[in-house]
Structure formats: C-alpha cells, structure tokens
Design a protein around this motif. Structure first.
Motif, mmCIF file in Angstrom:
data_model
loop_
_atom_site.group_PDB
_atom_site.id
_atom_site.type_symbol
_atom_site.label_atom_id
_atom_site.label_comp_id
_atom_site.label_asym_id
_atom_site.label_seq_id
_atom_site.Cartn_x
_atom_site.Cartn_y
_atom_site.Cartn_z
ATOM 1 N N LYS A 174 -13.198 -0.499 0.969
ATOM 2 C CA LYS A 174 -13.834 0.802 0.546
ATOM 3 C C LYS A 174 -13.204 1.769 1.372
ATOM 4 O O LYS A 174 -12.929 3.020 0.840
ATOM 5 N N ARG A 175 -12.553 1.762 2.661
ATOM 6 C CA ARG A 175 -11.912 2.767 3.167
ATOM 7 C C ARG A 175 -10.675 3.040 2.282
ATOM 8 O O ARG A 175 -10.171 4.323 2.346
ATOM 9 N N HIS A 176 -9.993 2.014 2.052
ATOM 10 C CA HIS A 176 -8.790 2.325 1.061
ATOM 11 C C HIS A 176 -9.149 3.192 -0.069
ATOM 12 O O HIS A 176 -8.156 3.930 -0.315
ATOM 13 N N GLU A 177 -10.078 2.909 -0.656
ATOM 14 C CA GLU A 177 -10.337 3.748 -1.756
ATOM 15 C C GLU A 177 -10.617 5.151 -1.260
ATOM 16 O O GLU A 177 -10.105 6.102 -2.076
ATOM 17 N N ILE A 178 -11.139 5.411 -0.239
ATOM 18 C CA ILE A 178 -11.316 6.869 0.131
ATOM 19 C C ILE A 178 -10.190 7.516 0.448
ATOM 20 O O ILE A 178 -9.858 8.730 0.260
ATOM 21 N N LEU A 179 -9.374 6.562 1.172
ATOM 22 C CA LEU A 179 -7.893 7.041 1.796
ATOM 23 C C LEU A 179 -7.244 7.519 0.253
ATOM 24 O O LEU A 179 -6.632 8.519 0.452
ATOM 25 N N GLN A 180 -7.133 6.760 -0.970
ATOM 26 C CA GLN A 180 -6.548 7.248 -1.968
ATOM 27 C C GLN A 180 -7.173 8.504 -2.451
ATOM 28 O O GLN A 180 -6.510 9.393 -2.861
ATOM 29 N N MET A 181 -8.490 8.590 -2.173
ATOM 30 C CA MET A 181 -9.314 9.948 -2.875
ATOM 31 C C MET A 181 -8.542 11.039 -2.078
ATOM 32 O O MET A 181 -8.396 12.072 -2.492
ATOM 33 N N GLU A 182 -8.339 11.043 -0.441
ATOM 34 C CA GLU A 182 -7.973 12.084 0.089
ATOM 35 C C GLU A 182 -6.601 12.480 -0.279
ATOM 36 O O GLU A 182 -6.316 13.573 -0.157
ATOM 37 N N LEU A 183 -5.847 11.349 -0.425
ATOM 38 C CA LEU A 183 -4.458 11.744 -1.010
ATOM 39 C C LEU A 183 -4.227 12.228 -2.194
ATOM 40 O O LEU A 183 -3.376 13.085 -2.618
ATOM 41 N N LEU A 184 -5.050 11.648 -3.278
ATOM 42 C CA LEU A 184 -5.014 12.236 -4.640
ATOM 43 C C LEU A 184 -5.637 13.480 -5.005
ATOM 44 O O LEU A 184 -5.394 13.929 -5.904
ATOM 45 N N LYS A 185 -6.619 13.737 -3.932
ATOM 46 C CA LYS A 185 -7.407 15.072 -4.154
ATOM 47 C C LYS A 185 -7.803 15.582 -5.666
ATOM 48 O O LYS A 185 -7.524 16.281 -6.472
ATOM 49 N N PRO A 186 -8.827 14.576 -6.032
ATOM 50 C CA PRO A 186 -9.324 14.789 -7.223
ATOM 51 C C PRO A 186 -10.357 16.213 -7.411
ATOM 52 O O PRO A 186 -10.669 16.583 -6.495
ATOM 53 N N LYS A 187 -10.624 16.330 -8.636
ATOM 54 C CA LYS A 187 -11.743 17.321 -8.800
ATOM 55 C C LYS A 187 -13.170 16.898 -8.928
ATOM 56 O O LYS A 187 -13.973 17.221 -8.204
ATOM 57 N N ILE A 188 -13.378 15.643 -9.682
ATOM 58 C CA ILE A 188 -14.484 14.958 -9.615
ATOM 59 C C ILE A 188 -14.532 13.572 -9.070
ATOM 60 O O ILE A 188 -13.590 12.896 -9.710
ATOM 61 N N ALA A 189 -15.114 13.089 -8.191
ATOM 62 C CA ALA A 189 -15.154 11.718 -7.670
ATOM 63 C C ALA A 189 -16.248 10.794 -8.039
ATOM 64 O O ALA A 189 -17.319 11.510 -7.966
ATOM 65 N N ILE A 190 -16.129 9.806 -8.656
ATOM 66 C CA ILE A 190 -17.308 8.787 -8.864
ATOM 67 C C ILE A 190 -17.171 7.745 -7.778
ATOM 68 O O ILE A 190 -16.210 6.873 -7.581
ATOM 69 N N VAL B 247 0.899 -1.198 0.014
ATOM 70 C CA VAL B 247 0.047 0.006 -0.081
ATOM 71 C C VAL B 247 0.634 1.229 0.054
ATOM 72 O O VAL B 247 0.710 2.142 -0.891
ATOM 73 N N SER B 248 2.061 1.258 0.810
ATOM 74 C CA SER B 248 2.831 2.449 0.777
ATOM 75 C C SER B 248 3.750 2.845 -0.522
ATOM 76 O O SER B 248 3.381 4.070 -0.829
ATOM 77 N N ASN B 249 3.874 1.629 -0.847
ATOM 78 C CA ASN B 249 4.643 1.828 -2.445
ATOM 79 C C ASN B 249 3.190 2.276 -3.557
ATOM 80 O O ASN B 249 3.789 3.243 -4.253
ATOM 81 N N PHE B 250 2.400 1.889 -3.373
ATOM 82 C CA PHE B 250 1.367 2.238 -4.265
ATOM 83 C C PHE B 250 1.075 3.446 -4.065
ATOM 84 O O PHE B 250 0.794 4.292 -4.991
ATOM 85 N N LEU B 251 0.585 4.008 -2.879
ATOM 86 C CA LEU B 251 0.163 5.222 -2.503
ATOM 87 C C LEU B 251 1.261 6.241 -3.155
ATOM 88 O O LEU B 251 0.875 7.465 -3.589
ATOM 89 N N ARG B 252 2.650 6.078 -2.741
ATOM 90 C CA ARG B 252 3.539 7.106 -3.201
ATOM 91 C C ARG B 252 3.801 7.208 -4.533
ATOM 92 O O ARG B 252 3.795 8.215 -5.119
ATOM 93 N N THR B 253 3.547 5.880 -5.163
ATOM 94 C CA THR B 253 3.533 5.893 -6.662
ATOM 95 C C THR B 253 2.683 6.892 -7.376
ATOM 96 O O THR B 253 2.726 7.730 -8.111
#
Ligand code: ATP
Ligand code: MG
Lengths: 362, 250
Positions: free
Chosen positions: B154-170, B101-107
């Motif tokens: 599902k939490r992991h998906e939202i974690l990614q959203m928080e870190l990636l800061k998109p404009k539009i999320a589905i 997860v850490s490698n994935f998130l950082r990448t």
C-alpha cells in the motif's frame, strides 16, 4: 576437411525415448548414416588471455573422457580427426571471458569436438557463440580438476534455418564448480544435452538455461545430472518463452542419485511462459534416488500463460503496452540473465528477447 | 482544475453463466481538491468501479460515460488514462517478478512525464518520497511488490502516486492492512499530493479511521452496484454504527 566415416549404431527412428520429441525429419540428416558429415573446426577464438592455451590436436591423442549412447554424438566422435583443445593453466585467475565464435555460412552438415581442461584451482569463463546458418553436430567436454571454477556460456543465435545438435558434458572434480548458461534463441532445430558427472566430493554444478522459441522453432534441452559420488551439489534452472504457431520447446531434467552418492544436494526447476496459442512446451523432470542419505532433492516444473494482471498494472502507471510486455518478459528471464555478469552479453540477450517479442500476439 | 464525471455507468463481467451486471448506473462527479469517500458492503461493486475507470480488460462497459475534463476516458487505452491524469491505488497490487522498483518507477515516470527524469535529481526525488513514506530505500532494488507485506504494498502504491502526480486518484482500500502508524504516514502522503497537486480523490474504504486523517468532503454509500445515498462526513459515522442493513438491495 576430411570425410567422416559412417557408423553402425542404431539410427534413431523417433520411437526411442531420447528421440521421441525431436523432429528427425528436420535434422538435415545428422542422424542418418547415409549423410556425410564434414569434419571442420569452425570455432574462432578472439583474444586469448594469458593462462589459456588453445590448440588443434589429433583426435586420437585426446579421446573422449566420458561415455555416451547418443547416436549423433557417437557419429561426431567417429568422424572427427581433430579436436579443439582449450587448456586453462592451474591456479590461473582469468577475469575476462574467453570468447570462441562460430559463424556458419552454409547448410553442409558439420561435426566438431572440443575438450576443455580446467586446471587445479583455476578460475575462467568460456563463451561460445553460434551464429549464421548451418548444420552442426558437436560435443564439448569440460574436465574440471580439483578446485577449478569454470563458467561456460553458450549462445545459440543462429539464423532461421540452422540445425544444431550438441552434447556439453562436464566432469567435475573435488571441490570444483561448473556453471553453465545455455541460451537458445535462433535456429530451426536446436537439441542440446547438458550433462554432468562428478568425480569428487564438494563438487558443484549450476546449470542455467534460457530459450525463446517463435514460429515453427524446435528448441530442446536435455539436462542429465549423474550424482555418482558423495557430497556433490547440483542446481538446474531453465526458463523458456514460446510465441507463435508451432513453436515447440522440450526440457528434460534427468537427475540420478546413485546409491553411493550420500549427501547429495540437488534441485531442478523449469518454467515456461506461453505467449500465444499454438505453441507447445514439453517439460519432463525426472528424479531417481537410490539412497535416502541425502541433503535434499527436489524439482519443479511450471508452464503458464502470460499474466494479464501484470500488464494491466504496468499500463495503469502509464507504461505503453509494448513496453509493459517487454518489461514483464525481461523480468521473467532476469534472474538467469543477471547472473551472467557479462554486461555486453546480458544486454544482447535482452535485446534479442525484445525482438522475439515484437511479433508476439498476446 | 480537473473534473472526473461518471454518468449512468453500467458494467458487466463475463462469467461462465454469461454476462453478469455489477454496476447498475453509477453517477458521480469528482473535482480537483475534493475528496469523495465511497463506503459499501463487500461485493457491492466498489473495486469494479475503480477498475472500470482505470480500464481493466475484465470489465465491459455496457452503457454510461466517464469523462475527464470532458474527454472520453472509456475510449482511452489503460496507459492513456494514466497519462491523462488518472491513478488507481489498487486494493491488491500486482507482483511483477524480475522488474525492480527503481526500473519500474523510472519507466512509469518517463511515460507519464513524456521525458526521462534527470538522472541527477531523480535518485534524490525517489529517495525523498520513500523517506516521507517511511520506506527503506532498499525497496528500490527489490522486484515490484514481490514479497512485500500487505502494508508495504500500500505504501508503494502511494509512493507511485506521489511520483506520478495525477489529477484524480482512486484509492481502493488503501487503508486496509495498514498498522496505526502506517495509516498516518500514508494518509499524510495522500494529503501532501492533495495539497501540492490539488488532487481529486475517490477514497474507497470500510473504516472511518482513515477519514480522520483524510477529511472527506462527501460520503457516498455504495450498494448493489450504485450509489444509494450521499452526505457529508457525518454519514460515515452513521454507517459505522448502523452498518448497511437499511441499504440492502434485492
Ligand atoms: N468473474 C466473476 N464472476 C462472477 N462474479 C464476479 C466476477 N468478478 C466479479 N464478480 C462479482 O462482482 C461483485 C463486485 O465485486 P467488487 O470487487 O467490485 O466488490 P467490492 O465492493 O470491491 O468488494 P470488497 O469490499 O470486498 O472489496 C462481487 O460480488 C464479485 O463476486
Ligand atoms: Mg474491493
């Protein structure tokens, strides 16, 4: 350099079971009695740590410790006049790996015999790296005294034309542990037979393998584990990736549990990842059990294509496709590579995998 | 201010019997700060819409357009869409063996932000985001989604959203499989990003309970591959009571 004598063993034709996958016509004559094999010890040790002695001995003084019916290995035995002897003192705790590097420079067929003696309760890691271009038949025997712990890493990083046939045989004493990592990436034809026998209870073998075959390469690994004594353990985990036209890998996993081998605990696994069409992975696990009184025995073999869903998932997080592919393939091999615990080698293997991938068309 | 505009979107999948049309003319506009709930029966094409916007290769766009701030999304590769500011929280997040997860998130963050995050702040940033979602930091060392429970994925998906800061999320059924506490925690996470980033949200769900936490501005009924009715939050309540019978399509 002396000239090997010719032998009268049955020359394989390719119809014999052990040879049916091997492209004999690409072995540069290693199996043909008419072809001269040159006796040469081309392994160069780098710094030899305290507790290890490496010498060159007369072959007659150190005869083979095991039997074999492998035609090419027999040619090696008959042909060599010298043997490289690696002796690890009893109770030695050697933290740094012992590196032996072989750089071959021409296609003259060579033979080589190595004997490794790991003393009682010793701990050591041996790394053998094969690089360059050459034709090699070799036998390495590992003799583990009781309580010894020996890790063996071998890297086949040959250049494109190399031909390499090898037997790595471990004889594992009571409470001794042998761990091997066979990494085969380079070469035209590589055929390695990691074989194991046990001489006392509490002995254990963990055999790991990683191979990556690209266009036209033939990489063959023939694991043979013979459980002949009670209370021994074996784990086999080989993983391979194939990419490109006529890339061919063969994995044979023979595990024999003899009637005397009560309490045996064994599991073997082979996974192959096909990255392109026109590649072929043969995988033949074979478990023969002569006693019901065992702890466990199992095997699994899978061959699958690259998972596009993984690629999509990573890319949907902004990761470009090339990088996403590298992540997935590195991930596939990571459980094996991360066990090496030799950072420089781990990184090198992963980089080699990346470069094999750069030609991937998924 | 960003706008995702979907116009006349028709999408097919290839089946053994040939192409099968799933989306039959979807029109939808989502602006920054807006939350659009999409509700509809199983198999109506909601995930197909989500995947088509994200660029999954399985789906063929036969006509229509998708633009983000006027730029053609359908011309972009999957990673380009993410870099443009689109994020899809998947209904079934994919396991990626051997990738931590850490490698994935950082990448991913490096790819989206265009530069590697500063080592010093990055670890703290991840830890903070995980804590906010009640995720054990030990997840960092695990492989992406491997062996995660449904709710953990599902939490992991939202974690990614928080870190990636998109404009539009589905968010495709992000609420499915969450226990009551997790539903609140995940919803709070979504609302945080919404506030901080002025996020526009397409929230695909079967249940009104998530809508108590994430207030929709619009509710769209999805049936037979298109939007068949639109309304405010009251429409969701009506759907929950009456089901989709009245929208049955041939
Ligand atoms: N390869 C395929 N062959 C045939 N039908 C397919 C294929 N792929 C998808 N479909 C169909 O497309 C339709 C839409 O699927 P989709 O996943 O978009 O539905 P959904 O609205 O998200 O449903 P749910 O609420 O169950 O998640 C379904 O009827 C599905 O069976
Ligand atoms: Mg769905």
């Amino acid at each position: 350099m002396s000239l090997a004598t010719t032998t009268n063993y049955m020359v394989p034709t390719g119809r014999e079971e052990p040879w049916r996958f091997t492209p004999l016509n690409r072995l540069a004559g290693l199996h043909e009695t008419s072809v001269e094999l040159h006796d040469r010890i081309s392994l160069e040790p780098s710094d030899i740590p305290a507790g290890v002695v490496i010498t060159v001995e007369d072959a007659e003084a150190f005869p083979p410790l095991s039997t074999t019916d492998d035609h090419i290995v027999r040619r090696v035995r008959d042909g060599v006049s010298k043997v490289l002897l690696v002796s690890i003192e009893k109770n030695a705790e050697i933290a740094l790996p012992i590196f032996l590097i072989r750089t071959m420079v021409d296609m003259t067929p060579e033979i080589s015999r190595v004997q490794v003696n790991a003393g009682i309760n010793s701990h050591a890691t041996i790394v053998i790296e094969n690089i360059g271009e050459g034709v090699l038949a070799e036998e390495i025997e590992f003799n583990l005294a009781p309580g010894a712990n020996l890790r063996f890493v071998t890297l086949q990083e040959w250049s494109a034309r190399a031909v390499h046939v090898a037997r790595h045989h471990a004889i594992i004493g009571k409470d001794a542990t042998f761990t091997s990592y066979v990494v085969s990436i380079g070469g035209s034809v590589v055929r390695i037979s990691p074989t194991v026998e046990y001489t006392g209870p509490g002995s254990s073998a963990e055999l790991f393998g990683l191979y990556f075959a690209t266009d036209g390469q033939h990489l063959e690994h023939r694991v043979h584990v013979e459980h002949g004594v009670p209370g021994a353990r074996s784990r086999v985990n080989y993983k391979g990736a194939l990419n490109g036209n006529s890339a061919h890998t063969v994995w044979i996993g023979d595990v024999f549990i003899k009637a005397a081998a009560q309490g045996t605990d064994t599991y073997e696994l082979n996974r192959n990842l096909l990255l392109s069409h026109g590649a072929r992975a043969d995988s033949v696990p074979n478990l023969e059990i002569e006693t019901g009184d065992i702890v466990g025995a199992g095997h699994a073999s899978t061959t699958g294509r690259f998972d596009d869903e993984q690629l999509f998932y990573l890319m949907s997080r902004g990761i470009p496709s090339e990088q996403a592919r590298r992540l997935v393939i590195r991930g596939f091999f990571s459980d094996i590579v991360s066990k090496l615990k030799i950072e420089a080698i781990e990184e090198r293997i992963m980089n080699r995998i990346d470069s094999e991938l750069s030609v991937v068309k998924i | 201010m960003s706008t995702l505009e979907i116009k006349g979107l028709h999408v097919s999948v290839i089946t053994e019997e040939g192409a099968k049309e799933i989306l039959r003319g979807v029109d939808l506009t989502i602006n920054s700060g807006e939350t659009h709930a999409i509700m509809g029966p199983n198999g109506s094409g909601k995930s197909t819409l989500a995947y088509s916007i994200a660029g999954h290769p399985k789906y063929t766009i036969t006509s229509g357009s998708v633009t983000l701030d006027g730029v053609d999304v359908l011309e972009m590769t999957v990673d380009e869409r993410a870099k443009a500011g689109l994020f899809l929280a998947m209904q079934y997040p994919v396991e990626v063996p051997g990738v931590s997860v850490s490698n994935f998130l950082r990448t991913a963050v490096t790819a989206i932000r265009g530069e590697a995050p500063k080592v010093r702040t990055w670890v703290g940033e991840v830890k903070e985001a995980m804590t906010a979602l009640s995720m054990d930091p030990a997840f960092s060392e695990r492989n992406v989604n491997e062996g995660f429970s449904g709710g953990e994925k599902k939490r992991h998906e939202i974690l990614q959203m928080e870190l990636l800061k998109p404009k539009i999320a589905i968010l495709d059924e992000t609420d499915s499989g969450l226990d009551v506490d997790a539903l609140r925690i995940v919803s709070e996470g979504v609302n945080r990003v919404k506030e901080n980033q002025d996020l526009g949200i397409m929230l695909i769900t079967h249940y009104t309970r998530i809508l108590r936490y994430i207030k929709p501005d619009f509710v769209h009924v999805f049936a037979g591959g298109r939007i068949v009715e639109e309304g405010g939050p009251e429409l969701a309540t009506k759907l929950e009571e009456n089901g989709y019978a009245e929208y049955a399509t041939a």
